[in-house]
Write a protein that holds these residues in place. Structure first.
Motif, PDB file in Angstrom:
ATOM      1  N   ALA A  61      16.292 -19.505  14.827  1.00  0.00           N
ATOM      2  CA  ALA A  61      15.766 -19.911  13.525  1.00  0.00           C
ATOM      3  C   ALA A  61      14.461 -19.185  13.237  1.00  0.00           C
ATOM      4  N   ALA A  62      14.378 -18.599  12.046  1.00  0.00           N
ATOM      5  CA  ALA A  62      13.158 -17.909  11.630  1.00  0.00           C
ATOM      6  C   ALA A  62      12.104 -18.925  11.207  1.00  0.00           C
ATOM      7  N   THR A  63      10.859 -18.643  11.514  1.00  0.00           N
ATOM      8  CA  THR A  63       9.760 -19.525  11.131  1.00  0.00           C
ATOM      9  C   THR A  63       8.762 -18.754  10.279  1.00  0.00           C
ATOM     10  N   ARG A  64       8.021 -19.489   9.476  1.00  0.00           N
ATOM     11  CA  ARG A  64       6.998 -18.858   8.651  1.00  0.00           C
ATOM     12  C   ARG A  64       5.828 -18.441   9.531  1.00  0.00           C
ATOM     13  N   PRO A  65       5.157 -17.330   9.206  1.00  0.00           N
ATOM     14  CA  PRO A  65       3.985 -16.911   9.979  1.00  0.00           C
ATOM     15  C   PRO A  65       2.926 -18.013   9.989  1.00  0.00           C
ATOM     16  N   GLU A  66       2.386 -18.283  11.166  1.00  0.00           N
ATOM     17  CA  GLU A  66       1.392 -19.344  11.282  1.00  0.00           C
ATOM     18  C   GLU A  66       0.037 -18.865  10.774  1.00  0.00           C
ATOM     19  N   GLU A  67      -0.681 -19.740  10.117  1.00  0.00           N
ATOM     20  CA  GLU A  67      -1.991 -19.395   9.602  1.00  0.00           C
ATOM     21  C   GLU A  67      -3.008 -19.372  10.737  1.00  0.00           C
ATOM     22  N   ARG A  68      -3.977 -18.493  10.596  1.00  0.00           N
ATOM     23  CA  ARG A  68      -5.042 -18.421  11.584  1.00  0.00           C
ATOM     24  C   ARG A  68      -6.005 -19.601  11.417  1.00  0.00           C
TER      25      ARG A  68
END
Length: 239
Positions: A61-68
């Motif tokens: 499953a693809a996930t959204r890039p996590e915020e820093r």
């Protein structure tokens, strides 16, 4: 039970040899080899089948890039490319007394005040020394957890119980594993302890910041080994 074997490790680059050598064939430094006892690999017959299995790319499953995560220190955020990246491992290296511990204590106090759970592990100073430094900083939060510990299994135990989002280990040269030979700061201790903390950070998803002191020659203990174990290396220098 696997028996231990004797190897000679270059303190400059981590190169290992079955015998002592005057000059390292990898980094060309002289008289850098030290003797170490390492555990021999277990036989293939006694090895257990691995629990991990190959997974087709389409089944992941693809996930959204996590915020820093902002550290609350704008210049430190800029150096990190916008802040701390979740589950990353950062090595902050510099001379003793240059301000590494103070900077990262300030970062954790800011993170704790913003609602992030942080854990500061000190292996070189007492709890009172850390407290005295904290009261001098502009940002303060009495809920920040401070742990005075150097034994790696105990450190991993507390990380599992606390479940922090950001961990600072001060410093890599102070921690040791009782199952390994050599004193704290020994190349094999630094390498193995860092590797186990790296695995814990990636598995549990917390950001790990390691403090590393440099030698008189300006290099971190086991520099080549640590550079390959961490995601980011930052050198803290004075003008």
């Amino acid at each position: 039970m696997a028996k231990s074997k004797r190897v000679f490790t270059c303190q400059s680059c981590g190169f290992q040899s079955p015998k002592w050598q005057g000059r390292c064939p990898e980094c060309s430094e002289w008289n850098t080899f030290i003797e170490e006892q390492v555990a021999a690999s277990a036989s293939k017959q006694s090895a257990k089948p691995p629990q991990s299995q190959p997974t087709p790319l389409g089944d992941i499953a693809a996930t959204r890039p996590e915020e820093r995560i902002s550290t609350g220190v704008p210049e430190f955020d800029r150096v990190l490319g916008g802040g701390l990246f979740p589950a990353s491992v950062i090595l902050l290296a510099g001379e003793p007394g240059i301000g590494k511990s103070t900077l990262l204590l300030q970062v954790l106090l800011s993170l704790q005040a913003s609602g992030k759970k942080a854990l500061y592990i000190t292996g070189e100073e007492s709890l009172q020394q850390v407290r005295n430094r904290a009261v001098r900083l502009p940002q303060n939060d009495d809920s920040l957890l401070i742990l005075s510990e150097t034994v790696l299994p105990d450190i991993l135990y507390h990380i599992e119980k606390v479940e922090p989002e950001v961990v600072v280990m001060d410093s890599v040269q102070s921690m040791y594993h009782p199952d390994l030979s050599g004193s704290p700061g020994n190349l094999s201790q630094v390498r193995e302890c860092t590797a186990q903390l790296f695995t814990s950070a990636k598995t549990r998803g917390f950001t790990l910041i390691l403090i590393g002191h440099v030698t008189k020659e300006g290099s971190v203990a086991g520099p080549k080994t640590l550079e390959h174990l961490v995601d980011v290396v930052i050198s803290f220098e004075s003008n």
